[in-house]
Design a protein around this motif. Structure first.
Motif, mmCIF file in Angstrom:
data_model
loop_
_atom_site.group_PDB
_atom_site.id
_atom_site.type_symbol
_atom_site.label_atom_id
_atom_site.label_comp_id
_atom_site.label_asym_id
_atom_site.label_seq_id
_atom_site.Cartn_x
_atom_site.Cartn_y
_atom_site.Cartn_z
ATOM 1 N N ARG A 114 86.015 -50.154 -2.891
ATOM 2 C CA ARG A 114 85.223 -48.927 -3.025
ATOM 3 C C ARG A 114 84.159 -49.089 -4.090
ATOM 4 N NH1 ARG A 114 90.271 -46.557 -3.020
ATOM 5 N NH2 ARG A 114 90.918 -45.941 -0.936
ATOM 6 N N GLU A 115 84.551 -49.660 -5.236
ATOM 7 C CA GLU A 115 83.587 -49.799 -6.329
ATOM 8 C C GLU A 115 82.421 -50.702 -5.931
ATOM 9 O OE1 GLU A 115 85.218 -50.558 -10.321
ATOM 10 O OE2 GLU A 115 87.077 -49.758 -9.494
ATOM 11 N N LEU A 116 82.717 -51.724 -5.139
ATOM 12 C CA LEU A 116 81.669 -52.662 -4.740
ATOM 13 C C LEU A 116 80.975 -52.218 -3.453
ATOM 14 C CD1 LEU A 116 83.708 -55.912 -5.375
ATOM 15 C CD2 LEU A 116 81.719 -55.179 -6.681
ATOM 16 N N ASP A 117 81.453 -51.116 -2.895
ATOM 17 C CA ASP A 117 80.925 -50.603 -1.642
ATOM 18 C C ASP A 117 80.953 -51.664 -0.535
ATOM 19 O OD1 ASP A 117 80.009 -48.587 -0.032
ATOM 20 O OD2 ASP A 117 77.895 -49.023 -0.408
ATOM 21 N N VAL A 118 82.111 -52.286 -0.385
ATOM 22 C CA VAL A 118 82.307 -53.233 0.720
ATOM 23 C C VAL A 118 82.663 -52.407 1.945
ATOM 24 C CG1 VAL A 118 83.740 -55.093 1.612
ATOM 25 C CG2 VAL A 118 83.073 -55.083 -0.789
ATOM 26 N N ARG A 119 81.822 -52.493 2.978
ATOM 27 C CA ARG A 119 82.064 -51.669 4.167
ATOM 28 C C ARG A 119 82.564 -52.471 5.339
ATOM 29 N NH1 ARG A 119 76.691 -47.937 3.821
ATOM 30 N NH2 ARG A 119 77.073 -47.316 1.677
ATOM 31 N N ARG A 120 82.189 -53.745 5.353
ATOM 32 C CA ARG A 120 82.552 -54.575 6.494
ATOM 33 C C ARG A 120 83.143 -55.867 5.976
ATOM 34 N NH1 ARG A 120 77.396 -55.998 9.377
ATOM 35 N NH2 ARG A 120 78.951 -57.113 10.604
ATOM 36 N N THR A 121 83.809 -56.570 6.873
ATOM 37 C CA THR A 121 84.296 -57.893 6.507
ATOM 38 C C THR A 121 83.781 -58.884 7.540
ATOM 39 O OG1 THR A 121 86.343 -57.429 7.686
ATOM 40 C CG2 THR A 121 86.363 -57.173 5.283
ATOM 41 N N PRO A 122 83.492 -60.144 7.164
ATOM 42 C CA PRO A 122 83.509 -60.583 5.759
ATOM 43 C C PRO A 122 82.306 -60.063 4.980
ATOM 44 C CG PRO A 122 82.665 -62.329 7.180
ATOM 45 C CD PRO A 122 83.084 -61.206 8.087
ATOM 46 N N LEU A 124 80.380 -61.124 1.423
ATOM 47 C CA LEU A 124 80.339 -62.214 0.445
ATOM 48 C C LEU A 124 79.485 -61.825 -0.750
ATOM 49 C CD1 LEU A 124 81.381 -63.684 2.986
ATOM 50 C CD2 LEU A 124 79.909 -65.584 2.430
ATOM 51 N N PHE A 125 79.967 -62.172 -1.946
ATOM 52 C CA PHE A 125 79.188 -61.994 -3.170
ATOM 53 C C PHE A 125 78.878 -63.365 -3.743
ATOM 54 C CE2 PHE A 125 81.384 -58.036 -2.594
ATOM 55 C CZ PHE A 125 80.470 -57.080 -3.017
ATOM 56 N N TYR A 126 77.642 -63.541 -4.204
ATOM 57 C CA TYR A 126 77.212 -64.828 -4.748
ATOM 58 C C TYR A 126 76.884 -64.643 -6.226
ATOM 59 C CZ TYR A 126 76.414 -65.639 0.259
ATOM 60 O OH TYR A 126 76.547 -65.733 1.619
ATOM 61 N N LEU A 127 77.614 -65.366 -7.101
ATOM 62 C CA LEU A 127 77.413 -65.248 -8.547
ATOM 63 C C LEU A 127 76.996 -66.585 -9.134
ATOM 64 C CD1 LEU A 127 80.749 -63.377 -9.366
ATOM 65 C CD2 LEU A 127 78.487 -62.334 -9.359
ATOM 66 N N ASP A 128 76.062 -66.534 -10.094
ATOM 67 C CA ASP A 128 75.701 -67.779 -10.765
ATOM 68 C C ASP A 128 76.593 -67.986 -11.988
ATOM 69 O OD1 ASP A 128 74.736 -66.240 -12.821
ATOM 70 O OD2 ASP A 128 72.625 -66.747 -12.531
ATOM 71 N N LEU A 134 73.712 -62.891 -7.573
ATOM 72 C CA LEU A 134 72.503 -63.373 -6.893
ATOM 73 C C LEU A 134 72.231 -62.554 -5.644
ATOM 74 C CD1 LEU A 134 73.361 -67.150 -7.202
ATOM 75 C CD2 LEU A 134 71.669 -65.905 -8.561
ATOM 76 N N GLY A 135 73.304 -62.152 -4.988
ATOM 77 C CA GLY A 135 73.140 -61.365 -3.780
ATOM 78 C C GLY A 135 74.466 -61.173 -3.081
ATOM 79 N N ARG A 136 74.403 -60.505 -1.946
ATOM 80 C CA ARG A 136 75.598 -60.285 -1.144
ATOM 81 C C ARG A 136 75.221 -60.339 0.324
ATOM 82 N NH1 ARG A 136 77.612 -54.421 -2.662
ATOM 83 N NH2 ARG A 136 78.588 -54.391 -0.628
ATOM 84 N N SER A 137 76.219 -60.522 1.165
ATOM 85 C CA SER A 137 75.952 -60.514 2.603
ATOM 86 C C SER A 137 77.139 -59.915 3.328
ATOM 87 C CB SER A 137 75.680 -61.933 3.108
ATOM 88 O OG SER A 137 76.816 -62.750 2.938
ATOM 89 N N SER A 138 76.877 -59.239 4.433
ATOM 90 C CA SER A 138 77.933 -58.643 5.250
ATOM 91 C C SER A 138 77.869 -59.210 6.649
ATOM 92 C CB SER A 138 77.764 -57.126 5.317
ATOM 93 O OG SER A 138 77.851 -56.576 4.031
#
Lengths: 158, 145
Positions: A114-122, A124-128, A134-138
């Motif tokens: 909920r905090e990250l607002d993940v609505r779908r799977t998969p 992905l979060f990209y961290l340096d 860096l970004g995210r993708s659904s």
């Protein structure tokens, strides 16, 4: 002209015909959207670059400082593309030393979802290494796109 | 969630089933037949409750289609497909109720939504029912262990 068509196809349900037409258009639009947008990396907004998401992910045991690029994947049991994406990332991790991969079962971490607002799977979060998002993708990322993102942040330097 | 090793199915099976489902749902819309909708709902129910091994369209695929196509080249876990059958059952169930209880517009809209999901799955392999899973889980109250 829906009315004319209904007149021609006698005995058929006019409402049904209209709903069928709408359903076909919706499906075509959704297919187009999926083909062009699904799994695309969305670059992080300025305001969510530091702080929020990273803190939540670190709460799940993610340690961005350990690798050039950390990819965090949220999955559920009822998600076919999650497995494909997971296998792909595990393969990339084996061949790119700068990449760390963390897999999170979304269902056991609904608070974070909920905090990250993940609505779908998969998702992905990209961290340096500095913990910047860096970004995210659904949705399942395209293999070549995923490899390109990973290589852009790891491969060249190792 | 089951902890046992995931059962898998030939990926072409669910795609075939999705095409058949789409065709049946399209006929339901054109004829406004609550009874045909009920048949499709029963097909969903078998797939969701008893698994894909007994799902009618999967049996059709195994006995008639697969032998002509040759061995499976790719397999996928059964659980997501099975969950999608359950979501299909919910929509088809609303459709049946709409048609048989004299609210044909409700029947048509519910059937239309199920058709979008089935057709999208048939054409692209995208599983709308599976995507809804997390959305539904998210709105439920949190229970931390």
């Amino acid at each position: 002209m829906p009315i004319g068509t209904v007149g021609l196809v006698r005995g058929m349900s006019g409402t049904g015909l209209a709903v069928l037409a709408v359903a076909l258009v919706l499906t075509a639009a959704a297919s187009w959207w999926l083909r062009t947008r699904d799994g695309r990396l969305r670059t992080a907004q300025e305001e969510e670059g530091v702080g929020g998401p990273t803190a939540v992910l670190e709460g799940l045991g993610v340690r961005p400082a350990d690798a050039d690029l950390t990819v965090v994947q949220f999955s559920t049991a009822f998600c076919g593309p999650c497995r494909t994406t997971r296998a792909r990332l595990q393969h990339l991790q084996a061949t790119r030393p700068g990449l760390a991969y963390v897999h999170v079962d979304a269902e056991s971490h609904l608070e974070a979802v909920r905090e990250l607002d993940v609505r779908r799977t998969p998702t992905l979060f990209y961290l340096d290494r500095e913990g910047r998002l860096l970004g995210r993708s659904s949705g399942a990322p395209r293999p070549e796109e995923l490899t390109a993102v990973v290589d852009a942040h790891t491969g060249a330097r190792s | 969630m089951s902890q046992s090793p995931a059962r898998t199915v030939d990926v072409r099976g669910p795609r075939f089933a999705a095409w058949v489902t789409s065709a049946v749902l399209a006929v339901v819309l054109l004829t406004a037949s609550g009874w045909l909708a009920a048949v499709q709902a029963a097909v969903f129910a078998v797939g969701a409750a008893a698994g894909l091994r007994s799902a009618p369209y999967a049996v059709l695929f195994r006995t008639l289609v697969a032998p002509r196509l040759g061995p499976a080249r790719e397999r996928e876990p059964e659980a997501p497909v099975r969950f999608a059958q359950f979501v299909g059952l919910v929509f088809a169930g609303v459709g049946v109720a709409g048609y048989l209880l004299g609210v044909p517009v409700l029947g048509a809209v519910a059937t239309g939504l199920a058709l979008v999901a089935a057709l999208l799955n048939a054409a692209t392999g995208f599983c709308l029912g599976c995507e809804l899973y997390l959305t539904v889980r998210r709105v439920r109250p949190v229970r931390t262990a």
